[in-house]
Design an enzyme around this catalytic site. Structure first.
Site, PDB file in Angstrom:
ATOM      1  N   GLU A 146       9.182 -33.664 -26.384  1.00 33.30           N
ATOM      2  CA  GLU A 146      10.436 -34.316 -26.026  1.00 33.30           C
ATOM      3  C   GLU A 146      10.794 -35.430 -27.006  1.00 33.30           C
ATOM      4  O   GLU A 146      11.964 -35.570 -27.395  1.00 33.30           O
ATOM      5  CB  GLU A 146      10.355 -34.879 -24.599  1.00 33.30           C
ATOM      6  CG  GLU A 146      11.674 -35.464 -24.124  1.00 33.30           C
ATOM      7  CD  GLU A 146      11.716 -35.758 -22.636  1.00 33.30           C
ATOM      8  OE1 GLU A 146      12.825 -35.968 -22.110  1.00 33.30           O
ATOM      9  OE2 GLU A 146      10.638 -35.775 -21.989  1.00 33.30           O
ATOM     10  N   PHE A 185       9.176 -25.204 -16.893  1.00 37.33           N
ATOM     11  CA  PHE A 185       8.378 -24.015 -17.177  1.00 37.33           C
ATOM     12  C   PHE A 185       9.328 -22.813 -17.214  1.00 37.33           C
ATOM     13  O   PHE A 185      10.294 -22.735 -16.452  1.00 37.33           O
ATOM     14  CB  PHE A 185       7.335 -23.787 -16.087  1.00 37.33           C
ATOM     15  CG  PHE A 185       6.099 -24.644 -16.224  1.00 37.33           C
ATOM     16  CD1 PHE A 185       5.863 -25.402 -17.348  1.00 37.33           C
ATOM     17  CD2 PHE A 185       5.165 -24.671 -15.199  1.00 37.33           C
ATOM     18  CE1 PHE A 185       4.719 -26.181 -17.465  1.00 37.33           C
ATOM     19  CE2 PHE A 185       4.021 -25.449 -15.305  1.00 37.33           C
ATOM     20  CZ  PHE A 185       3.803 -26.205 -16.439  1.00 37.33           C
ATOM     21  N   CYS A 228      11.386 -27.044 -12.818  1.00 33.56           N
ATOM     22  CA  CYS A 228      11.614 -28.491 -12.938  1.00 33.56           C
ATOM     23  C   CYS A 228      13.015 -28.842 -13.425  1.00 33.56           C
ATOM     24  O   CYS A 228      13.368 -30.018 -13.469  1.00 33.56           O
ATOM     25  CB  CYS A 228      10.573 -29.102 -13.864  1.00 33.56           C
ATOM     26  SG  CYS A 228       8.893 -28.567 -13.521  1.00 33.56           S
ATOM     27  N   HIS A 250      12.475 -36.428 -19.471  1.00 33.54           N
ATOM     28  CA  HIS A 250      11.717 -35.588 -18.541  1.00 33.54           C
ATOM     29  C   HIS A 250      10.325 -36.186 -18.366  1.00 33.54           C
ATOM     30  O   HIS A 250       9.829 -36.275 -17.244  1.00 33.54           O
ATOM     31  CB  HIS A 250      11.651 -34.158 -19.072  1.00 33.54           C
ATOM     32  CG  HIS A 250      11.115 -33.181 -18.092  1.00 33.54           C
ATOM     33  ND1 HIS A 250      11.692 -32.969 -16.851  1.00 33.54           N
ATOM     34  CD2 HIS A 250      10.042 -32.339 -18.150  1.00 33.54           C
ATOM     35  CE1 HIS A 250      11.001 -32.056 -16.201  1.00 33.54           C
ATOM     36  NE2 HIS A 250       9.994 -31.664 -16.949  1.00 33.54           N
ATOM     37  N   LYS A 301       9.025 -40.931 -13.713  1.00 36.66           N
ATOM     38  CA  LYS A 301       8.058 -40.122 -12.961  1.00 36.66           C
ATOM     39  C   LYS A 301       6.766 -40.877 -12.654  1.00 36.66           C
ATOM     40  O   LYS A 301       6.059 -40.527 -11.706  1.00 36.66           O
ATOM     41  CB  LYS A 301       7.738 -38.830 -13.722  1.00 36.66           C
ATOM     42  CG  LYS A 301       8.847 -37.775 -13.666  1.00 36.66           C
ATOM     43  CD  LYS A 301       8.423 -36.492 -14.351  1.00 36.66           C
ATOM     44  CE  LYS A 301       9.462 -35.385 -14.179  1.00 36.66           C
ATOM     45  NZ  LYS A 301      10.696 -35.645 -14.943  1.00 36.66           N
ATOM     46  N   HIS A 344       6.487 -36.404 -10.110  1.00 34.06           N
ATOM     47  CA  HIS A 344       7.260 -35.255 -10.567  1.00 34.06           C
ATOM     48  C   HIS A 344       7.661 -34.447  -9.337  1.00 34.06           C
ATOM     49  O   HIS A 344       6.830 -33.781  -8.723  1.00 34.06           O
ATOM     50  CB  HIS A 344       6.419 -34.408 -11.517  1.00 34.06           C
ATOM     51  CG  HIS A 344       7.199 -33.363 -12.261  1.00 34.06           C
ATOM     52  ND1 HIS A 344       8.413 -32.888 -11.815  1.00 34.06           N
ATOM     53  CD2 HIS A 344       6.949 -32.695 -13.422  1.00 34.06           C
ATOM     54  CE1 HIS A 344       8.871 -31.977 -12.661  1.00 34.06           C
ATOM     55  NE2 HIS A 344       8.000 -31.852 -13.646  1.00 34.06           N
TER      56      HIS A 344
END
Length: 402
Positions: A305, A390, A162, A294, A326, A331
């Site tokens: 975050e 990830f 990502c 994010h 998003k 996403h």
């Protein structure tokens, strides 16, 4: 060290097939998430996504091109075409030697992989299409964009889940700033909305069955999207000399690795990436007015975050506007950071901060101004764009108004 200007932008995503329509949808808080229209959707537990609608490859590409390009490559070519057109650049002659392409992508030609597995294992065919490898390889989009525009400088693909797009744009920024290239096309593309791609993500149990609600106490997970965004990064002095319209300045970049867990995010890693981006840009925390988060809509990401932002910005965190787009465009995995950079351009250039839509109830672990549900007019001189992947890979871009 040279300054780096953004002189062109292009996109195709669930909100629009170009930059103006996408920015208009972001300002209006449009949700591009809906029921999926894909093969075997009835076999999926998750049946929603931010799908690019009304994309007809036959109207954009010839028959031979369509046979060679997976959906993620088609998206990249469409976005790059718009970006180059808006930049006003022509890459004939010497400039083509000093220009390249870096795109982020995570899954490669996943639609091609899905179709080929079906052909061999389900339908029992003994052969696949001769272009399967050129279609599925991760660098297919970067190479296709390079060939389409005659870009013969540094060209490759970055794959960091990502964070892929932000890593790609950060590296392109560093190349222009250092003088390795005069112009770079940078961004990302992804097209994972096929049966195999979604079935794999279902296994992680992080997907929402109904909506993406970042930072809301009622969140239920992330929603996947697809699309691409590409930008033209150009040496500032070169752009100014030719009278180019400068959309924003890429001012800094920070990247870190958590080195802890393959899926669980780290506050320390995210915070450090933001601090590095600020330092690289020469920005004090109180000069930043907006952070494009994010913001995936999972509890682990949102809370981590928010804590990282609070740590990076200290007392200024309470005065920051922080939103996740998003909930509108989904996403987009390897392409998500590029599409989200458009939200930063909206804030810096138009003075409109896109909202976090779908926000229903405050989460005490996310005590920031998340610009809930409605866009906000504000004068922003600098912003950050976060991407956390990830594998514990973090990439943050810092931008200034032109």
């Amino acid at each position: 060290m040279r300054r780096v200007a953004i002189t062109g932008a292009g996109t195709i995503n669930a909100l629009g097939h170009d930059v103006p329509s996408t920015l208009a949808a972001m300002r209006e808080g449009v949700c591009g998430i809906g029921s999926l229209d894909i093969r075997d959707v009835e076999r999926l537990s998750i049946r929603i996504g931010a799908q690019v609608r009304d994309h007809d490859e036959s109207t954009r590409f010839g028959r031979q091109q369509a046979a060679l390009y997976d959906r993620f490559t088609q998206f990249a070519l469409i976005a790059a075409e718009e970006a180059v057109a808006t930049s006003g650049l022509c890459f004939e002659g010497e400039l083509g030697l000093q220009a390249g392409v870096i795109l982020g992508n995570s899954g490669g030609g996943l639609g091609t992989i899905d179709d080929s597995y079906r052909a061999v294992y389900e339908e029992g065919r003994s052969r696949v299409h001769p272009f399967v490898v050129p279609r599925l390889m991760g660098n297919a989009a970067s190479s296709a964009v390079s060939m389409a525009h005659g870009l013969r400088g540094p060209t490759f693909t970055v794959a960091s889940a990502c964070a892929s797009s932000n890593h790609a744009m950060g590296l392109a920024f560093q190349m222009v700033r250092s003088g390795m290239a005069d112009v770079m096309l940078a961004g990302g593309s992804e097209a994972m909305l096929c049966f195999g791609g979604l079935k794999a993500w279902e296994g992680l149990r992080v997907m929402s069955p109904d909506a993406c609600r970042p930072f809301s106490a009622t969140r239920s997970g992330m929603v996947q999207g697809e699309g691409a965004a590409v930008f033209v990064f150009e040496d500032w002095d070169r752009a100014a000399a030719r009278g180019a319209e400068i959309l924003a300045e890429v001012a800094g970049f920070g990247m870190t690795a958590d080195a802890r867990d393959i899926v669980l995010p780290s506050v320390e890693g995210a915070e450090r990436a933001m601090r590095l981006a600020l330092a690289d840009a020469g920005l004090d925390a109180d000069q930043v007015g907006y952070v494009n988060a994010h913001g995936t809509g999972t509890a682990a990401n949102d809370r981590t975050e928010c804590e990282a932002i609070a740590g990076a910005f200290g007392n200024h965190a309470g005065r920051l506007m922080v939103s996740s787009t998003k909930a509108m465009h989904g996403h987009v995995i390897g392409g998500t950071g590029a599409i989200e950079l458009l939200a930063c351009l909206s804030a810096l250039r138009d003075g409109v901060v896109p909202p976090t839509i779908g926000y229903e109830a405050p989460d005490p672990d996310c005590p920031l101004d998340v610009v809930p549900n409605a866009a906000r007019q504000a004068r922003i001189s600098a912003c950050l764009s976060n991407a956390f992947a990830f594998g514990g890979l973090n990439a943050v871009l810092a931008l200034r108004a032109a």
